[in-house]
Design a protein around this motif. Structure first.
Motif, PDB file in Angstrom:
ATOM      1  N   THR A   2       1.639-108.120  -1.356  1.00 29.96           N
ATOM      2  CA  THR A   2       1.689-106.763  -1.551  1.00 29.96           C
ATOM      3  C   THR A   2       2.575-106.323  -2.291  1.00 29.96           C
ATOM      4  O   THR A   2       3.588-106.873  -2.309  1.00 29.96           O
ATOM      5  CB  THR A   2       1.532-106.055  -0.455  1.00 29.96           C
ATOM      6  OG1 THR A   2       2.853-105.669  -0.295  1.00 29.96           O
ATOM      7  CG2 THR A   2      -0.025-106.352   0.322  1.00 29.96           C
ATOM      8  N   PRO A   3       2.588-104.948  -3.592  1.00 30.83           N
ATOM      9  CA  PRO A   3       3.943-104.270  -4.209  1.00 30.83           C
ATOM     10  C   PRO A   3       5.183-104.810  -2.834  1.00 30.83           C
ATOM     11  O   PRO A   3       6.001-104.492  -3.972  1.00 30.83           O
ATOM     12  CB  PRO A   3       3.505-103.448  -4.711  1.00 30.83           C
ATOM     13  CG  PRO A   3       1.718-103.326  -4.650  1.00 30.83           C
ATOM     14  CD  PRO A   3       1.269-104.600  -3.348  1.00 30.83           C
ATOM     15  N   SER A   4       4.783-104.189  -1.682  1.00 26.05           N
ATOM     16  CA  SER A   4       5.849-104.145  -0.822  1.00 26.05           C
ATOM     17  C   SER A   4       6.826-105.277  -0.841  1.00 26.05           C
ATOM     18  O   SER A   4       7.984-104.754  -0.629  1.00 26.05           O
ATOM     19  CB  SER A   4       5.856-103.303  -0.048  1.00 26.05           C
ATOM     20  OG  SER A   4       4.735-104.086   1.450  1.00 26.05           O
ATOM     21  N   HIS A   5       5.904-106.242  -0.339  1.00 29.07           N
ATOM     22  CA  HIS A   5       6.094-107.952  -0.137  1.00 29.07           C
ATOM     23  C   HIS A   5       6.797-108.154  -1.615  1.00 29.07           C
ATOM     24  O   HIS A   5       7.812-109.066  -1.838  1.00 29.07           O
ATOM     25  CB  HIS A   5       4.863-108.679  -0.033  1.00 29.07           C
ATOM     26  CG  HIS A   5       5.955-110.018   0.310  1.00 29.07           C
ATOM     27  ND1 HIS A   5       6.018-111.096  -0.814  1.00 29.07           N
ATOM     28  CD2 HIS A   5       6.028-110.581   1.196  1.00 29.07           C
ATOM     29  CE1 HIS A   5       6.122-111.994  -0.246  1.00 29.07           C
ATOM     30  NE2 HIS A   5       6.185-112.090   1.248  1.00 29.07           N
ATOM     31  N   ASP A   6       6.565-107.761  -3.017  1.00 29.14           N
ATOM     32  CA  ASP A   6       6.970-108.004  -4.413  1.00 29.14           C
ATOM     33  C   ASP A   6       8.590-107.600  -4.301  1.00 29.14           C
ATOM     34  O   ASP A   6       8.975-108.508  -4.686  1.00 29.14           O
ATOM     35  CB  ASP A   6       6.012-107.889  -5.103  1.00 29.14           C
ATOM     36  CG  ASP A   6       4.796-109.033  -5.779  1.00 29.14           C
ATOM     37  OD1 ASP A   6       4.681-110.371  -4.312  1.00 29.14           O
ATOM     38  OD2 ASP A   6       4.119-108.867  -6.009  1.00 29.14           O
ATOM     39  N   ARG A   7       8.323-106.416  -3.938  1.00 23.13           N
ATOM     40  CA  ARG A   7       9.724-105.495  -3.901  1.00 23.13           C
ATOM     41  C   ARG A   7      10.685-106.238  -2.861  1.00 23.13           C
ATOM     42  O   ARG A   7      12.032-106.696  -3.802  1.00 23.13           O
ATOM     43  CB  ARG A   7       9.700-104.595  -4.177  1.00 23.13           C
ATOM     44  CG  ARG A   7      11.106-104.220  -4.053  1.00 23.13           C
ATOM     45  CD  ARG A   7      10.556-102.255  -4.047  1.00 23.13           C
ATOM     46  NE  ARG A   7      12.076-101.271  -4.199  1.00 23.13           N
ATOM     47  CZ  ARG A   7      12.775-101.038  -3.410  1.00 23.13           C
ATOM     48  NH1 ARG A   7      12.477-100.462  -2.422  1.00 23.13           N
ATOM     49  NH2 ARG A   7      13.960-100.253  -3.719  1.00 23.13           N
ATOM     50  N   ARG A   8      11.094-106.687  -1.812  1.00 24.88           N
ATOM     51  CA  ARG A   8      11.678-107.029  -0.667  1.00 24.88           C
ATOM     52  C   ARG A   8      11.765-108.195  -1.286  1.00 24.88           C
ATOM     53  O   ARG A   8      13.101-109.052  -1.661  1.00 24.88           O
ATOM     54  CB  ARG A   8      10.865-107.548   0.644  1.00 24.88           C
ATOM     55  CG  ARG A   8      10.639-106.490   1.095  1.00 24.88           C
ATOM     56  CD  ARG A   8      10.450-106.123   2.429  1.00 24.88           C
ATOM     57  NE  ARG A   8       8.524-106.918   2.911  1.00 24.88           N
ATOM     58  CZ  ARG A   8       8.330-106.729   3.217  1.00 24.88           C
ATOM     59  NH1 ARG A   8       7.757-105.744   4.496  1.00 24.88           N
ATOM     60  NH2 ARG A   8       7.162-107.016   3.433  1.00 24.88           N
ATOM     61  N   GLN A   9      10.530-109.486  -2.272  1.00 22.51           N
ATOM     62  CA  GLN A   9      11.628-110.646  -2.344  1.00 22.51           C
ATOM     63  C   GLN A   9      12.712-110.482  -3.334  1.00 22.51           C
ATOM     64  O   GLN A   9      12.989-110.835  -3.651  1.00 22.51           O
ATOM     65  CB  GLN A   9      10.063-111.029  -3.000  1.00 22.51           C
ATOM     66  CG  GLN A   9      10.024-112.607  -3.096  1.00 22.51           C
ATOM     67  CD  GLN A   9      10.866-114.271  -2.525  1.00 22.51           C
ATOM     68  OE1 GLN A   9      10.455-113.393  -1.470  1.00 22.51           O
ATOM     69  NE2 GLN A   9      11.946-114.789  -2.969  1.00 22.51           N
ATOM     70  N   ARG A  10      11.739-109.702  -4.545  1.00 21.55           N
ATOM     71  CA  ARG A  10      13.151-109.812  -5.545  1.00 21.55           C
ATOM     72  C   ARG A  10      14.086-108.519  -5.352  1.00 21.55           C
ATOM     73  O   ARG A  10      15.412-109.899  -5.631  1.00 21.55           O
ATOM     74  CB  ARG A  10      12.026-108.487  -6.547  1.00 21.55           C
ATOM     75  CG  ARG A  10      13.352-108.264  -8.362  1.00 21.55           C
ATOM     76  CD  ARG A  10      12.461-107.950  -8.706  1.00 21.55           C
ATOM     77  NE  ARG A  10      11.993-106.211  -8.276  1.00 21.55           N
ATOM     78  CZ  ARG A  10      11.508-105.732  -9.501  1.00 21.55           C
ATOM     79  NH1 ARG A  10      10.896-105.819 -10.919  1.00 21.55           N
ATOM     80  NH2 ARG A  10      10.869-104.045  -8.785  1.00 21.55           N
ATOM     81  N   ASP A  65      17.077-103.391  -8.677  1.00 17.47           N
ATOM     82  CA  ASP A  65      15.748-103.788  -8.568  1.00 17.47           C
ATOM     83  C   ASP A  65      15.578-102.339  -9.486  1.00 17.47           C
ATOM     84  O   ASP A  65      14.146-102.370  -9.573  1.00 17.47           O
ATOM     85  CB  ASP A  65      15.547-103.231  -7.192  1.00 17.47           C
ATOM     86  CG  ASP A  65      14.129-103.323  -6.996  1.00 17.47           C
ATOM     87  OD1 ASP A  65      13.498-104.299  -7.368  1.00 17.47           O
ATOM     88  OD2 ASP A  65      13.682-102.441  -6.569  1.00 17.47           O
ATOM     89  N   ASP A  69      12.516-101.465 -12.199  1.00 16.60           N
ATOM     90  CA  ASP A  69      10.946-100.745 -12.066  1.00 16.60           C
ATOM     91  C   ASP A  69      10.887 -99.666 -12.975  1.00 16.60           C
ATOM     92  O   ASP A  69       9.425 -99.712 -13.585  1.00 16.60           O
ATOM     93  CB  ASP A  69      10.822-100.354 -10.577  1.00 16.60           C
ATOM     94  CG  ASP A  69      10.427-101.059  -9.724  1.00 16.60           C
ATOM     95  OD1 ASP A  69       9.752-102.494  -9.825  1.00 16.60           O
ATOM     96  OD2 ASP A  69      10.712-100.373  -8.551  1.00 16.60           O
TER      97      ASP A  69
END
Length: 80
Positions: A2-10, A65, A69
């Motif tokens: 998910t986008p939120s998972h990608d953001r947390r990973q980044r 981040d 974005d």
């Protein structure tokens, strides 16, 4: 993913990269100080400074981040 998972990973990767660049980043001191004398004040101050350094690294990662974005989606920065 998910986008939120990608953001947390980044964000996680950015924080780790920033920590790796630090020469001397102390850990919080888990030992409780002797409650007699000035030691508790020094212990609290040392841990407070350490925590502030980590908070600064996290704020820097969040800012980076957001800038990434903005580069990926420059239309989100335009004003209506």
């Amino acid at each position: 993913m998910t986008p939120s998972h990608d953001r947390r990973q980044r964000l996680h990767e950015l924080v780790i990269a920033l920590i790796a660049r630090e020469d001397d980043l102390p850990l919080l001191d888990p030992d409780q100080p002797d409650l007699e004398g000035a030691a508790p004040g020094r212990w609290l101050d040392q841990n407070r400074r350490s925590l502030q350094r980590y908070q600064s690294l996290v704020r820097t990662a969040v800012t980076l981040d957001a800038l990434l974005d903005a580069e990926d989606n420059p239309s989100s920065l335009s004003t209506g």
